[in-house]
Design a protein around this motif. Sequence first.
Motif, PDB file in Angstrom:
ATOM      1  N   PHE A 163      24.314  32.226 -70.813  1.00 44.79           N
ATOM      2  CA  PHE A 163      25.367  32.845 -69.992  1.00 44.79           C
ATOM      3  C   PHE A 163      25.411  34.289 -70.382  1.00 44.79           C
ATOM      4  O   PHE A 163      25.163  34.724 -71.358  1.00 44.79           O
ATOM      5  CB  PHE A 163      26.864  32.336 -70.090  1.00 44.79           C
ATOM      6  CG  PHE A 163      27.252  32.348 -71.513  1.00 44.79           C
ATOM      7  CD1 PHE A 163      28.231  33.067 -71.787  1.00 44.79           C
ATOM      8  CD2 PHE A 163      26.751  31.265 -72.331  1.00 44.79           C
ATOM      9  CE1 PHE A 163      28.740  33.168 -73.250  1.00 44.79           C
ATOM     10  CE2 PHE A 163      27.247  31.365 -73.742  1.00 44.79           C
ATOM     11  CZ  PHE A 163      28.097  32.249 -74.186  1.00 44.79           C
ATOM     12  N   MET A 164      25.408  35.297 -69.296  1.00 43.59           N
ATOM     13  CA  MET A 164      24.983  36.586 -69.412  1.00 43.59           C
ATOM     14  C   MET A 164      25.959  37.136 -68.281  1.00 43.59           C
ATOM     15  O   MET A 164      26.288  36.437 -67.308  1.00 43.59           O
ATOM     16  CB  MET A 164      23.729  37.140 -69.490  1.00 43.59           C
ATOM     17  CG  MET A 164      22.833  36.992 -68.406  1.00 43.59           C
ATOM     18  SD  MET A 164      21.263  37.172 -69.162  1.00 43.59           S
ATOM     19  CE  MET A 164      20.302  36.913 -67.493  1.00 43.59           C
ATOM     20  N   HIS A 165      25.991  38.618 -68.137  1.00 47.72           N
ATOM     21  CA  HIS A 165      26.639  39.157 -67.012  1.00 47.72           C
ATOM     22  C   HIS A 165      25.932  39.338 -66.101  1.00 47.72           C
ATOM     23  O   HIS A 165      26.269  38.763 -64.740  1.00 47.72           O
ATOM     24  CB  HIS A 165      27.285  40.386 -67.416  1.00 47.72           C
ATOM     25  CG  HIS A 165      28.148  41.129 -66.488  1.00 47.72           C
ATOM     26  ND1 HIS A 165      29.417  40.805 -65.889  1.00 47.72           N
ATOM     27  CD2 HIS A 165      28.076  42.296 -65.653  1.00 47.72           C
ATOM     28  CE1 HIS A 165      29.901  41.474 -64.928  1.00 47.72           C
ATOM     29  NE2 HIS A 165      29.157  42.592 -64.693  1.00 47.72           N
ATOM     30  N   HIS A 166      24.681  40.037 -65.815  1.00 50.08           N
ATOM     31  CA  HIS A 166      24.113  40.412 -64.674  1.00 50.08           C
ATOM     32  C   HIS A 166      23.287  39.198 -64.200  1.00 50.08           C
ATOM     33  O   HIS A 166      22.610  38.379 -65.364  1.00 50.08           O
ATOM     34  CB  HIS A 166      23.042  41.616 -65.022  1.00 50.08           C
ATOM     35  CG  HIS A 166      23.760  42.817 -65.273  1.00 50.08           C
ATOM     36  ND1 HIS A 166      24.084  43.309 -66.420  1.00 50.08           N
ATOM     37  CD2 HIS A 166      24.197  43.663 -64.377  1.00 50.08           C
ATOM     38  CE1 HIS A 166      24.652  44.328 -66.402  1.00 50.08           C
ATOM     39  NE2 HIS A 166      24.692  44.846 -65.022  1.00 50.08           N
ATOM     40  N   PRO A 167      22.739  38.696 -63.365  1.00 49.34           N
ATOM     41  CA  PRO A 167      22.119  37.642 -62.867  1.00 49.34           C
ATOM     42  C   PRO A 167      20.665  37.915 -63.456  1.00 49.34           C
ATOM     43  O   PRO A 167      20.075  38.990 -63.446  1.00 49.34           O
ATOM     44  CB  PRO A 167      22.059  37.460 -61.350  1.00 49.34           C
ATOM     45  CG  PRO A 167      23.476  38.344 -61.027  1.00 49.34           C
ATOM     46  CD  PRO A 167      23.663  39.393 -62.078  1.00 49.34           C
ATOM     47  N   GLY A 168      19.974  36.783 -63.770  1.00 47.05           N
ATOM     48  CA  GLY A 168      18.662  36.708 -64.123  1.00 47.05           C
ATOM     49  C   GLY A 168      17.545  36.941 -63.221  1.00 47.05           C
ATOM     50  O   GLY A 168      16.581  37.300 -63.650  1.00 47.05           O
ATOM     51  N   LEU A 169      17.903  37.017 -62.148  1.00 45.33           N
ATOM     52  CA  LEU A 169      16.781  36.955 -61.089  1.00 45.33           C
ATOM     53  C   LEU A 169      17.476  37.806 -59.646  1.00 45.33           C
ATOM     54  O   LEU A 169      18.593  37.953 -59.335  1.00 45.33           O
ATOM     55  CB  LEU A 169      16.173  35.603 -60.711  1.00 45.33           C
ATOM     56  CG  LEU A 169      16.953  34.473 -60.112  1.00 45.33           C
ATOM     57  CD1 LEU A 169      18.020  34.764 -58.946  1.00 45.33           C
ATOM     58  CD2 LEU A 169      16.196  33.306 -60.123  1.00 45.33           C
ATOM     59  N   ASP A 170      16.307  38.232 -58.889  1.00 41.65           N
ATOM     60  CA  ASP A 170      16.775  39.096 -57.775  1.00 41.65           C
ATOM     61  C   ASP A 170      17.176  38.168 -56.529  1.00 41.65           C
ATOM     62  O   ASP A 170      16.551  37.369 -56.128  1.00 41.65           O
ATOM     63  CB  ASP A 170      15.680  39.898 -57.217  1.00 41.65           C
ATOM     64  CG  ASP A 170      15.762  40.851 -56.107  1.00 41.65           C
ATOM     65  OD1 ASP A 170      16.913  40.905 -55.849  1.00 41.65           O
ATOM     66  OD2 ASP A 170      14.811  41.516 -55.589  1.00 41.65           O
ATOM     67  N   THR A 171      18.423  38.392 -56.055  1.00 44.43           N
ATOM     68  CA  THR A 171      19.041  37.541 -55.047  1.00 44.43           C
ATOM     69  C   THR A 171      19.531  38.312 -54.015  1.00 44.43           C
ATOM     70  O   THR A 171      20.099  37.709 -52.899  1.00 44.43           O
ATOM     71  CB  THR A 171      20.165  36.657 -55.684  1.00 44.43           C
ATOM     72  OG1 THR A 171      21.235  37.494 -56.492  1.00 44.43           O
ATOM     73  CG2 THR A 171      19.687  35.730 -56.912  1.00 44.43           C
ATOM     74  N   GLY A 172      19.325  39.534 -53.882  1.00 43.54           N
ATOM     75  CA  GLY A 172      20.290  40.414 -52.811  1.00 43.54           C
ATOM     76  C   GLY A 172      21.689  40.268 -53.171  1.00 43.54           C
ATOM     77  O   GLY A 172      22.141  40.202 -53.953  1.00 43.54           O
ATOM     78  N   GLY A 173      22.207  40.329 -51.892  1.00 42.92           N
ATOM     79  CA  GLY A 173      23.704  40.133 -51.818  1.00 42.92           C
ATOM     80  C   GLY A 173      24.556  41.602 -52.147  1.00 42.92           C
ATOM     81  O   GLY A 173      23.805  42.434 -52.529  1.00 42.92           O
ATOM     82  N   TRP A 174      25.703  41.396 -52.313  1.00 42.67           N
ATOM     83  CA  TRP A 174      26.759  42.666 -52.753  1.00 42.67           C
ATOM     84  C   TRP A 174      26.303  42.787 -54.350  1.00 42.67           C
ATOM     85  O   TRP A 174      26.407  42.094 -55.036  1.00 42.67           O
ATOM     86  CB  TRP A 174      28.224  42.210 -52.500  1.00 42.67           C
ATOM     87  CG  TRP A 174      28.924  43.573 -52.697  1.00 42.67           C
ATOM     88  CD1 TRP A 174      29.209  44.351 -51.695  1.00 42.67           C
ATOM     89  CD2 TRP A 174      29.468  44.007 -53.838  1.00 42.67           C
ATOM     90  NE1 TRP A 174      30.051  45.338 -52.356  1.00 42.67           N
ATOM     91  CE2 TRP A 174      30.404  45.270 -53.848  1.00 42.67           C
ATOM     92  CE3 TRP A 174      29.456  43.449 -55.337  1.00 42.67           C
ATOM     93  CZ2 TRP A 174      30.710  45.872 -54.705  1.00 42.67           C
ATOM     94  CZ3 TRP A 174      30.008  44.189 -56.203  1.00 42.67           C
ATOM     95  CH2 TRP A 174      30.582  45.530 -55.789  1.00 42.67           C
ATOM     96  N   PRO A 175      26.158  44.277 -54.420  1.00 39.19           N
ATOM     97  CA  PRO A 175      25.941  45.232 -53.720  1.00 39.19           C
ATOM     98  C   PRO A 175      24.597  45.818 -53.461  1.00 39.19           C
ATOM     99  O   PRO A 175      24.192  46.794 -53.523  1.00 39.19           O
ATOM    100  CB  PRO A 175      26.952  46.391 -54.160  1.00 39.19           C
ATOM    101  CG  PRO A 175      26.798  45.998 -55.778  1.00 39.19           C
ATOM    102  CD  PRO A 175      26.598  44.457 -56.077  1.00 39.19           C
ATOM    103  N   GLY A 176      23.723  44.936 -53.696  1.00 38.11           N
ATOM    104  CA  GLY A 176      22.168  45.153 -53.635  1.00 38.11           C
ATOM    105  C   GLY A 176      21.693  44.570 -54.783  1.00 38.11           C
ATOM    106  O   GLY A 176      22.100  43.338 -55.062  1.00 38.11           O
ATOM    107  N   ASP A 177      20.780  45.123 -55.450  1.00 37.03           N
ATOM    108  CA  ASP A 177      19.938  44.604 -56.407  1.00 37.03           C
ATOM    109  C   ASP A 177      20.953  44.452 -57.798  1.00 37.03           C
ATOM    110  O   ASP A 177      21.175  45.507 -58.479  1.00 37.03           O
ATOM    111  CB  ASP A 177      18.590  45.294 -56.780  1.00 37.03           C
ATOM    112  CG  ASP A 177      17.586  45.393 -55.638  1.00 37.03           C
ATOM    113  OD1 ASP A 177      17.710  44.193 -55.082  1.00 37.03           O
ATOM    114  OD2 ASP A 177      16.977  46.212 -55.444  1.00 37.03           O
TER     115      ASP A 177
END
Length: 244
Positions: free
Chosen positions: A156-170
């Motif tokens: 568990f961490m704050h920023h997503p581990g992979l690129d998923t797009g969505g709000w507000p971008g990368d």
Amino acid sequence: LAVYAIANNDPKPEFILLTGDIGHFGCYEVPGEGGCIDFLSPYGPYMSLVRLANQKGISIYSVPGNHDRRGFPGSPLVSPDCDDGLSCYNALVNPTRPSDAMNLDAFSPNDYYFERNGVLFIGLDSGPGFPHGDGLFTEQIDALKTLDICAPKVVFMHHPGLDTGGWPGDVDIGNNQTQFLQWCSSSNVQLVLAGHSHEDHAYDGSSNELSLPSSVRPLYIQTPSIGQQLLEFPIPQDDEGYRL
């Protein structure tokens, strides 16, 4: 209210994971005093949450987000140099961490892990950065590789581990993303939990969105906020709040 409802579930959870942005502005220091002022801190509501959960026998484990590093702009009580990282978070939030949490590395006091029922739960500091997260340092990746490769794991961490797009971008992590994903796929990681994006999604390791429930592992989960956070100014109900 959400935590109160969770705490009164039957059966109730053993613990709660918070994936950062516990305070909208994380740094409150009086110039010249050189310390964090608890009553000025946005972590007051968090302290109340911890007390409520502990009364119900529920432990809370948290990691910092990008907002936990921000100074409160324009306040005469806050040093303009306050945005120095996690001084107030470390002083006020870290002491509430349950005693079974073990430091993962010497790089950050906010990288740690604990074990429940044979599963390793691993909290990582994914750094500052908005919308793109700074990511993980080599020291963190090296420390992950020291853990039992066969043990099932939840990160568990704050920023997503992979690129998923969505709000507000990368919004994903920057540094060492490929190395982190490789470690997850080879180290029996079951779930990677993140916040930051303000959206509710599930992905596989190739950024393909999935419907839940899913047997795919590792499964990368992003969560929205659970409700409005106590802030210094009005905001939309669904815009801020803890990620559980």
